[in-house]
Design an enzyme around this catalytic site. Structure first.
Site, PDB file in Angstrom:
ATOM      1  N   GLU A 135       0.837  -1.199   0.000  1.00  9.43           N
ATOM      2  CA  GLU A 135       0.000   0.000   0.000  1.00  9.43           C
ATOM      3  C   GLU A 135       0.874   1.252   0.000  1.00  9.43           C
ATOM      4  O   GLU A 135       1.749   1.393   0.862  1.00  9.43           O
ATOM      5  CB  GLU A 135      -0.930   0.049   1.224  1.00  9.43           C
ATOM      6  CG  GLU A 135      -2.063  -0.965   1.197  1.00  9.43           C
ATOM      7  CD  GLU A 135      -1.655  -2.301   1.789  1.00  9.43           C
ATOM      8  OE1 GLU A 135      -0.590  -2.341   2.437  1.00  9.43           O
ATOM      9  OE2 GLU A 135      -2.376  -3.284   1.594  1.00  9.43           O
ATOM     10  N   THR A 136       0.653   2.114  -0.976  1.00  8.20           N
ATOM     11  CA  THR A 136       1.286   3.426  -1.007  1.00  8.20           C
ATOM     12  C   THR A 136       0.213   4.452  -1.348  1.00  8.20           C
ATOM     13  O   THR A 136      -0.466   4.327  -2.369  1.00  8.20           O
ATOM     14  CB  THR A 136       2.415   3.487  -2.053  1.00  8.20           C
ATOM     15  OG1 THR A 136       3.398   2.499  -1.748  1.00  8.20           O
ATOM     16  CG2 THR A 136       3.062   4.858  -2.063  1.00  8.20           C
TER      17      THR A 136
END
Length: 256
Positions: free
Chosen positions: A46-47
């Site tokens: 997740e970014t």
């Protein structure tokens, strides 16, 4: 260009536990390939990229309703600050019974022939298969269970299943703090052998366990190596609030 960037561990108050995610503050619009390159550099599943909607906005100012809206591959995700954590606003996805014969090979490949299964459910909205293990097992069993994810994409190639949830009823009067249910989540179909803590899986788990336990308020623990805990609240509008802590473990500047 220099961008402020952080790594935060979600669904925990302790560093190096929970679900690690990168958060990048962006002053101006970035080319799409830059988003992908930054995400690849951070090497996390997740970014998030937070961008000002108006030039006058200030990243350090509090939002008037303490809410941020993220645009994700699964739609909008709203997050708001609570006194003791961050609340994520998710849809709630129902499950229906799944015929064992259709998924028997997949389950046996993942957890073996000897592991006792109590219930099998499927969520068509999320394409997640929920496998409830026998109530005779405890949390330690789920934590130490060897799950073989490598062959699963070869066994299930129809596209029906994109994620495997293993779950177990909580132990009343056992550990402190007490949890209503435990889980682990695997998604080798999308290159994720095991996820540390999974909000999307709990949109399915919350629906299932609410019916099983006849509860609208629950506490859950995801038994990955990092581990993470969630406070769950089913809402009258058919959605679910998932609350967890967050610990910032890295703060720095990214040069693009």
């Amino acid at each position: 260009m220099k961008l402020p960037i952080f790594i935060a561990d979600a669904f925990t108050a302790t560093a190096f536990r929970g679900n690690p995610a990168a958060v990048c503050l962006v002053e101006n619009t970035l080319p799409e390939d830059a988003h992908q390159r930054i995400a690849g550099e951070m090497n996390l599943s997740e970014t998030a990229f937070i961008r000002k909607l108006q030039p006058s906005d200030n990243f350090t100012q509090k939002n008037t309703n303490n809410t941020l809206t993220f645009v994700t591959m699964s739609g909008e995700l709203k997050a708001r600050r609570a006194e003791d954590g961050i609340v994520l606003d998710f849809p709630l996805y129902p499950t229906s019974p799944q015929d064992l014969h259709e998924v028997e090979d997949l389950i046996k490949a993942a957890i073996g022939d000897d592991t006792l299964v109590q219930d099998i459910q499927y969520s068509p909205d999320t394409r997640k298969l929920l496998v409830r293990l026998s109530d005779s097992y405890n949390r330690s069993f789920l934590e130490t269970l060897k799950v073989n994810t490598e062959p699963l994409p070869r066994i299930e190639q129809t596209g029906k299943v994109k994620g495997l949830i293993l779950t177990l009823k909580g132990e009343p009067g056992g550990r402190t703090p007490q949890y209503d249910f435990y889980s682990r989540y695997f998604a080798p179909w999308v290159g994720l052998p095991e996820d540390p803590v999974t909000g999307s899986a709990h949109t399915v788990l919350s629906s299932y366990w609410s019916q099983q336990l006849r509860k609208k308020e629950m506490r859950a623990f995801q038994c990955s190596r990092r581990g993470g805990e969630l406070d769950i609240s089913l809402r009258p509008d058919g959605r679910v609030d998932l609350k967890g802590g967050a610990a910032i473990v890295l703060e720095g500047t990214l040069t693009v």
